[in-house]
Scaffold this motif. Sequence first.
Motif, short mmCIF file in Angstrom:
data_model
loop_
_atom_site.label_atom_id
_atom_site.label_comp_id
_atom_site.label_asym_id
_atom_site.label_seq_id
_atom_site.Cartn_x
_atom_site.Cartn_y
_atom_site.Cartn_z
N GLU A 54 29.56 37.30 -28.21
CA GLU A 54 30.59 38.29 -27.90
C GLU A 54 31.90 37.90 -28.53
O GLU A 54 31.98 36.87 -29.23
N VAL A 57 24.28 42.19 -26.64
CA VAL A 57 25.47 41.35 -26.46
C VAL A 57 26.07 41.67 -25.10
O VAL A 57 26.49 42.79 -24.85
N SER A 58 26.07 40.68 -24.22
CA SER A 58 26.59 40.87 -22.87
C SER A 58 27.97 40.27 -22.73
O SER A 58 28.54 39.79 -23.71
N VAL A 59 28.48 40.26 -21.55
CA VAL A 59 29.87 39.88 -21.37
C VAL A 59 30.04 38.92 -20.22
O VAL A 59 29.26 38.94 -19.29
N ASP A 119 32.04 45.21 -19.74
CA ASP A 119 32.13 45.34 -21.20
C ASP A 119 33.52 45.80 -21.63
O ASP A 119 34.10 45.30 -22.60
N GLU A 160 33.77 35.89 -33.35
CA GLU A 160 32.74 35.93 -32.31
C GLU A 160 32.36 34.53 -31.86
O GLU A 160 32.46 33.56 -32.62
N THR A 207 24.30 34.65 -25.31
CA THR A 207 24.65 35.84 -26.06
C THR A 207 25.79 35.58 -27.03
O THR A 207 26.34 34.47 -27.08
N SER A 245 37.47 37.40 -25.76
CA SER A 245 37.18 38.16 -24.55
C SER A 245 37.44 37.34 -23.28
O SER A 245 37.39 37.86 -22.18
N GLN A 255 39.45 41.17 -26.04
CA GLN A 255 39.19 40.87 -27.45
C GLN A 255 40.15 41.63 -28.35
O GLN A 255 40.67 41.08 -29.34
N ALA A 314 36.09 42.96 -21.26
CA ALA A 314 35.95 41.99 -22.35
C ALA A 314 36.45 42.57 -23.66
O ALA A 314 37.12 41.88 -24.44
N ALA A 315 36.13 43.83 -23.91
CA ALA A 315 36.57 44.47 -25.16
C ALA A 315 38.08 44.57 -25.22
O ALA A 315 38.70 44.38 -26.29
#
Length: 352
Positions: free
Chosen positions: A337, A15-17, A212, A323, A335, A341, A219, A215-216
């Motif tokens: 995510e 899982v990319s961003v 990452d 997601e 992907t 994000s 989120q 994005a996290a």
Amino acid sequence: MGRRLVRTARSGALVSVCTVGALAAGAVVHPAYAQPEPPGGGGRLEQVRKEIAALHDRAGSATDAYNAAESKASKQRGKVRELRGRVASTERRLASMRDTAGAMARAQYRGGGLPDEAKVMLQDDPEAFLHSASLVRKGQQAAKGFLADLSGTRSRLQGYADDAASEWERLDASRAKKAKAKKRIERQLEQAKRLESQLAAEERKRLRKLEDEAAAAAQERWLDSGVLEKIDGKASKAGRRALEYAAKQLGKEYEWGAEGPRTFDCSGLTMRAWQAAGERIPRTSQEQWKHLPRVPVERMRPGDLLIYKKDASHVGIYVGDGEVLHAPRTGRQITVEGAGSMPILGVVRPDK
């Protein structure tokens, strides 16, 4: 259901961003970015991350604007061709009717130059002759009226065709202008690629980690709002079919303007997914946002489309459990995510 289906299809795919931002036009690659970063020098690498993300953000916006302009110009070209075909068909009918009328006039002339009064006197049944003559005159008048109507229709159609051609020229000029802008952005995108390639292998890993983390963090802020607790919609049959198609594309490369089957851009993926579900939706994310029915975020269900960025230039398909499945940007693969994000503009539902 959507999340389980996606996890099965991707078979552990990474899982990319994709983070987005804004950057003034004309950003350049700074030579210092290629230098190793000293311990604790996270600020410089974070600036690199922001610049790369912003370049891709601008590229995505320019691509979507070009795709929308190309779609409008293409539809108008079709309209011009249709109208010109109708004009040509009308002209052929008009020419055929004129030939027929001319042939009738010549036949009548060859029938003799006697006046109607003399013909009545010479007929065995004068009453029948008068009736026939009346019908002929009515037929001639009707033919003249039909020819006049047909000629008027041709003139109107030609006017419509001329107007349509002028509109197409305007749209094509807009498309050409956006194509030039897209090429300028493509050159900036090459800067992003060079910028990333100039980093040492270890720095590229840290850069990806920063992406990452960004994005996290976004989120987590989205989840902290409590919105996910309100989202409990179930996918429709069409939504499940769209998700099944999208899940099979996991791991494929993003490519500007691509509609599959080997590569996709963000809206090319969502369009094909819903086409596989039996729904025709607009080609670009901006048109999807403009024309598809909107639903509140808390009412979204798997299969719905999440529209991102202020200019609606990015889109993904909601899979459930907070997601989204999407084609992020050049250099990344399709992907899954966190739906939060990226900044959410709104949600649309193709099968509402």
